[in-house]
Design a protein around this motif. Structure first.
Motif, mmCIF file in Angstrom:
data_model
loop_
_atom_site.group_PDB
_atom_site.id
_atom_site.type_symbol
_atom_site.label_atom_id
_atom_site.label_comp_id
_atom_site.label_asym_id
_atom_site.label_seq_id
_atom_site.Cartn_x
_atom_site.Cartn_y
_atom_site.Cartn_z
ATOM 1 N N TRP A 1 0.811 -1.210 0.000
ATOM 2 C CA TRP A 1 0.000 0.000 0.000
ATOM 3 C C TRP A 1 0.849 1.267 0.000
ATOM 4 O O TRP A 1 0.337 2.384 0.116
ATOM 5 C CB TRP A 1 -0.936 0.007 1.198
ATOM 6 C CG TRP A 1 -0.303 -0.412 2.487
ATOM 7 C CD1 TRP A 1 -0.236 -1.683 2.993
ATOM 8 C CD2 TRP A 1 0.388 0.406 3.419
ATOM 9 N NE1 TRP A 1 0.448 -1.695 4.186
ATOM 10 C CE2 TRP A 1 0.830 -0.416 4.475
ATOM 11 C CE3 TRP A 1 0.659 1.782 3.474
ATOM 12 C CZ2 TRP A 1 1.546 0.074 5.552
ATOM 13 C CZ3 TRP A 1 1.372 2.267 4.560
ATOM 14 C CH2 TRP A 1 1.804 1.418 5.584
ATOM 15 N N LEU A 2 2.160 1.106 -0.120
ATOM 16 C CA LEU A 2 3.063 2.230 -0.289
ATOM 17 C C LEU A 2 4.223 1.787 -1.170
ATOM 18 O O LEU A 2 4.401 0.587 -1.424
ATOM 19 C CB LEU A 2 3.579 2.741 1.051
ATOM 20 C CG LEU A 2 4.682 1.942 1.768
ATOM 21 C CD1 LEU A 2 5.220 2.753 2.928
ATOM 22 C CD2 LEU A 2 4.187 0.602 2.262
ATOM 23 N N ASP A 3 4.992 2.739 -1.653
ATOM 24 C CA ASP A 3 6.087 2.441 -2.571
ATOM 25 C C ASP A 3 7.235 1.771 -1.826
ATOM 26 O O ASP A 3 7.875 2.393 -0.976
ATOM 27 C CB ASP A 3 6.568 3.733 -3.234
ATOM 28 C CG ASP A 3 7.575 3.475 -4.354
ATOM 29 O OD1 ASP A 3 7.952 2.305 -4.576
ATOM 30 O OD2 ASP A 3 7.961 4.449 -5.015
ATOM 31 N N LEU A 4 7.481 0.507 -2.145
ATOM 32 C CA LEU A 4 8.571 -0.250 -1.526
ATOM 33 C C LEU A 4 9.748 -0.409 -2.484
ATOM 34 O O LEU A 4 10.575 -1.294 -2.324
ATOM 35 C CB LEU A 4 8.061 -1.631 -1.092
ATOM 36 C CG LEU A 4 6.980 -1.615 -0.013
ATOM 37 C CD1 LEU A 4 6.423 -3.013 0.203
ATOM 38 C CD2 LEU A 4 7.520 -1.044 1.284
ATOM 39 N N THR A 5 9.815 0.461 -3.486
ATOM 40 C CA THR A 5 10.884 0.476 -4.477
ATOM 41 C C THR A 5 11.026 -0.882 -5.169
ATOM 42 O O THR A 5 12.048 -1.569 -5.043
ATOM 43 C CB THR A 5 12.230 0.900 -3.839
ATOM 44 O OG1 THR A 5 12.027 1.988 -2.954
ATOM 45 C CG2 THR A 5 13.209 1.307 -4.927
ATOM 46 N N PRO A 6 10.007 -1.326 -5.885
ATOM 47 C CA PRO A 6 10.085 -2.621 -6.572
ATOM 48 C C PRO A 6 11.061 -2.583 -7.741
ATOM 49 O O PRO A 6 11.333 -1.515 -8.311
ATOM 50 C CB PRO A 6 8.649 -2.835 -7.072
ATOM 51 C CG PRO A 6 8.120 -1.449 -7.255
ATOM 52 C CD PRO A 6 8.729 -0.638 -6.150
ATOM 53 N N THR A 7 11.594 -3.745 -8.090
ATOM 54 C CA THR A 7 12.442 -3.870 -9.270
ATOM 55 C C THR A 7 11.988 -5.068 -10.082
ATOM 56 O O THR A 7 11.680 -6.125 -9.528
ATOM 57 C CB THR A 7 13.925 -4.047 -8.893
ATOM 58 O OG1 THR A 7 14.079 -5.229 -8.088
ATOM 59 C CG2 THR A 7 14.447 -2.847 -8.140
ATOM 60 N N LEU A 8 11.927 -4.906 -11.390
ATOM 61 C CA LEU A 8 11.589 -6.000 -12.294
ATOM 62 C C LEU A 8 12.801 -6.297 -13.154
ATOM 63 O O LEU A 8 13.349 -5.406 -13.802
ATOM 64 C CB LEU A 8 10.398 -5.633 -13.176
ATOM 65 C CG LEU A 8 9.998 -6.688 -14.213
ATOM 66 C CD1 LEU A 8 9.459 -7.939 -13.530
ATOM 67 C CD2 LEU A 8 8.964 -6.128 -15.182
ATOM 68 N N THR A 9 13.238 -7.546 -13.139
ATOM 69 C CA THR A 9 14.359 -7.979 -13.961
ATOM 70 C C THR A 9 13.835 -8.810 -15.127
ATOM 71 O O THR A 9 13.062 -9.754 -14.930
ATOM 72 C CB THR A 9 15.360 -8.807 -13.145
ATOM 73 O OG1 THR A 9 15.836 -8.019 -12.048
ATOM 74 C CG2 THR A 9 16.544 -9.236 -13.998
ATOM 75 N N ILE A 10 14.233 -8.441 -16.320
ATOM 76 C CA ILE A 10 13.852 -9.163 -17.533
ATOM 77 C C ILE A 10 15.112 -9.804 -18.086
ATOM 78 O O ILE A 10 16.015 -9.122 -18.555
ATOM 79 C CB ILE A 10 13.220 -8.228 -18.577
ATOM 80 C CG1 ILE A 10 11.975 -7.550 -17.990
ATOM 81 C CG2 ILE A 10 12.870 -8.986 -19.837
ATOM 82 C CD1 ILE A 10 11.360 -6.523 -18.900
ATOM 83 N N GLY A 11 15.181 -11.120 -17.995
ATOM 84 C CA GLY A 11 16.419 -11.796 -18.378
ATOM 85 C C GLY A 11 17.510 -11.440 -17.394
ATOM 86 O O GLY A 11 17.394 -11.663 -16.191
ATOM 87 N N ASP A 12 18.568 -10.821 -17.894
ATOM 88 C CA ASP A 12 19.692 -10.425 -17.045
ATOM 89 C C ASP A 12 19.717 -8.928 -16.765
ATOM 90 O O ASP A 12 20.656 -8.437 -16.137
ATOM 91 C CB ASP A 12 21.019 -10.835 -17.702
ATOM 92 C CG ASP A 12 21.147 -12.339 -17.861
ATOM 93 O OD1 ASP A 12 20.644 -13.053 -16.981
ATOM 94 O OD2 ASP A 12 21.725 -12.792 -18.873
ATOM 95 N N SER A 13 18.712 -8.200 -17.229
ATOM 96 C CA SER A 13 18.740 -6.745 -17.108
ATOM 97 C C SER A 13 17.540 -6.245 -16.322
ATOM 98 O O SER A 13 16.426 -6.760 -16.459
ATOM 99 C CB SER A 13 18.738 -6.088 -18.499
ATOM 100 O OG SER A 13 19.847 -6.537 -19.270
#
Length: 250
Positions: free
Chosen positions: A163-175
């Motif tokens: 419910w708040l910004d937890l600084t997500p990261t999405l990795t696609i392959g190796d990047s």
């Protein structure tokens, strides 16, 4: 019982340091701070988990909650060992059910090992690691493929992103996906980078694997992958070729 003793049954009640008043022949006599009711005790809760946005009906079981509604207060607290420490706050609604059960609506939270604290008549009893908020699970992309050049803005769709910004990261392959931004508990946006793989089947093991990380927790969706568009051939310039080869084609 005798000139020096009296036997009685205590009434229902809560709290500590109660006074006792005896009246004989219209003459009252009191003794202060001589009686205490047993403190309430929380033994379990059901269900044991719910969504991060809260509003889950949580039933707490235990003892000595009283024979009537005494305005109990329930708080859900994260553990100090969590990756992100937040004291989540008081239940948005608490209802007395019986001497052995209370009903509450959970507040929003993040912890996978939250404690539940019940305050009643100035006493507090806490049940550790009693409740957990659901971790994010399966997720998909609003745009499952991209040009090889990348630069496409896509939305990650799922649930329990927080419910708040937890600084997500999405990795696609190796990047890592560029410009990742949290939008809501169910959506995250990012920009797809350029790629090299052009396989079109989502189940093809050579397509780009998606890995989402939020608050130091990582989830991979092995059944859903990103693919890049295959090259398209529209026309050829130089169709009359020399038999010896080495003719320029564009």
């Amino acid at each position: 019982m005798s000139e020096s003793s009296v036997l009685c049954l205590s009434g229902s009640g809560l709290g500590m340091s109660k006074s006792v008043v005896i009246t004989a022949s219209m003459q009252p006599q009191s003794l202060s701070d001589v009686y205490t009711y047993s403190s309430h005790y929380v033994s379990s809760g059901d269900p044991g988990n719910g969504p991060k946005i809260g509003l889950t009906k949580l039933t707490l079981y235990g003892s000595s909650f009283g024979t009537a509604d005494r305005s109990a207060s329930i708080r859900i607290l994260s553990s100090p060992t969590d990756d992100l420490y937040v004291a989540y706050g008081t239940s948005s609604s608490t209802s007395w059910l019986s001497d052995s059960s209370l009903l509450a609506l959970t507040c929003r939270g993040l912890s996978s090992k939250a404690s539940v604290s019940v305050s009643l008549a100035v006493r507090v009893n806490t049940l550790s690691v009693a409740y957990s908020y659901d971790s994010f699970a399966d997720f998909t992309l609003s745009r499952p493929n991209s040009p090889l050049s990348g630069g496409v803005r896509t939305t990650v769709i799922g649930q329990n992103f927080g419910w708040l910004d937890l600084t997500p990261t999405l990795t696609i392959g190796d990047s890592a996906c560029e410009g990742t931004s949290w939008l809501s508990d169910s959506s995250i946006q990012c920009t797809i980078l350029h790629g090299t793989k052009t396989f079109t089947s989502f189940n093809n093991s050579t397509a780009e694997l998606l890995i989402l990380a939020i608050n130091n927790r990582t989830q991979t969706n092995p059944l859903y992958r990103l693919t890049y568009d295959s090259p398209s051939l529209y026309s050829i310039a130089g169709t009359n070729l020399h038999s010896k080869g080495q003719s320029p084609i564009s």
